[in-house]
Design a protein around this motif. Sequence first.
Motif, short mmCIF file in Angstrom:
data_model
loop_
_atom_site.label_atom_id
_atom_site.label_comp_id
_atom_site.label_asym_id
_atom_site.label_seq_id
_atom_site.Cartn_x
_atom_site.Cartn_y
_atom_site.Cartn_z
N HIS A 35 49.90 50.81 15.63
CA HIS A 35 49.32 49.64 16.29
C HIS A 35 50.38 48.89 17.09
N GLU A 36 51.61 48.82 16.58
CA GLU A 36 52.70 48.14 17.29
C GLU A 36 53.03 48.82 18.61
N HIS A 37 52.88 50.13 18.66
CA HIS A 37 53.24 50.89 19.85
C HIS A 37 52.08 51.02 20.84
N ALA A 38 50.90 50.60 20.45
CA ALA A 38 49.74 50.71 21.33
C ALA A 38 49.72 49.52 22.29
N GLU A 39 49.25 49.75 23.48
CA GLU A 39 49.14 48.70 24.49
C GLU A 39 48.03 47.71 24.15
N THR A 40 46.94 48.21 23.65
CA THR A 40 45.82 47.34 23.31
C THR A 40 45.46 47.56 21.84
N GLY A 41 44.80 46.56 21.27
CA GLY A 41 44.36 46.68 19.88
C GLY A 41 43.19 47.64 19.76
N ASP A 42 43.23 48.47 18.77
CA ASP A 42 42.18 49.43 18.49
C ASP A 42 41.30 48.85 17.39
N ALA A 43 40.04 48.59 17.71
CA ALA A 43 39.12 47.97 16.75
C ALA A 43 38.97 48.83 15.51
N GLU A 44 38.95 50.12 15.69
CA GLU A 44 38.80 51.03 14.54
C GLU A 44 40.02 50.94 13.62
N ALA A 45 41.22 50.88 14.20
CA ALA A 45 42.44 50.77 13.40
C ALA A 45 42.48 49.43 12.68
N ARG A 46 42.07 48.36 13.34
CA ARG A 46 42.04 47.04 12.70
C ARG A 46 41.07 47.03 11.53
N ALA A 47 39.92 47.67 11.70
CA ALA A 47 38.93 47.74 10.63
C ALA A 47 39.48 48.55 9.46
N ARG A 48 40.16 49.64 9.75
CA ARG A 48 40.74 50.45 8.68
C ARG A 48 41.84 49.68 7.94
N LEU A 49 42.65 48.93 8.69
CA LEU A 49 43.68 48.10 8.06
C LEU A 49 43.05 47.10 7.10
N ARG A 50 41.97 46.50 7.53
CA ARG A 50 41.28 45.53 6.66
C ARG A 50 40.76 46.24 5.40
N ASP A 51 40.18 47.42 5.57
CA ASP A 51 39.70 48.19 4.42
C ASP A 51 40.85 48.54 3.46
N LEU A 52 42.00 48.88 4.02
CA LEU A 52 43.16 49.20 3.20
C LEU A 52 43.63 47.97 2.42
N GLU A 53 43.64 46.82 3.07
CA GLU A 53 44.05 45.58 2.40
C GLU A 53 43.13 45.28 1.22
N VAL A 54 41.83 45.46 1.42
CA VAL A 54 40.87 45.21 0.34
C VAL A 54 41.08 46.21 -0.79
N ALA A 55 41.23 47.48 -0.45
CA ALA A 55 41.45 48.51 -1.47
C ALA A 55 42.73 48.24 -2.26
N LEU A 56 43.78 47.79 -1.58
CA LEU A 56 45.02 47.46 -2.26
C LEU A 56 44.82 46.29 -3.22
N ASP A 57 44.11 45.27 -2.76
CA ASP A 57 43.83 44.12 -3.63
C ASP A 57 43.06 44.56 -4.88
N GLN A 58 42.11 45.46 -4.70
CA GLN A 58 41.34 45.96 -5.84
C GLN A 58 42.22 46.76 -6.80
N CYS A 59 43.11 47.57 -6.26
CA CYS A 59 44.01 48.36 -7.11
C CYS A 59 44.95 47.45 -7.90
N TRP A 60 45.54 46.48 -7.22
CA TRP A 60 46.45 45.56 -7.91
C TRP A 60 45.70 44.78 -8.98
N ASP A 61 44.48 44.36 -8.69
CA ASP A 61 43.67 43.64 -9.67
C ASP A 61 43.39 44.52 -10.88
#
Length: 81
Positions: free
Chosen positions: A24-50
Amino acid sequence: MDEQAILGRIRDLVDEEHELRRAHEHAETGDAEARARLRDLEVALDQCWDLLRQRRARLSAGQDPDEAQVRPAGEVEGYRQ
């Protein structure tokens, strides 16, 4: 899922998150699909830590850690830090 499996899952999710963030840092524009996947990863990580915290708390209290359950995303995302 035992503690080692949870920790392995966390490592896999963190690796994927880092890879997506680097891409994402190297991309010129934000990719909506990548942002959505990042959000999913954050949620999954929170669930694992919990889940890991639940297991450790149950073990510390003399209870069966295998009775810990993955909580819904809305619940773990609503926790205050």
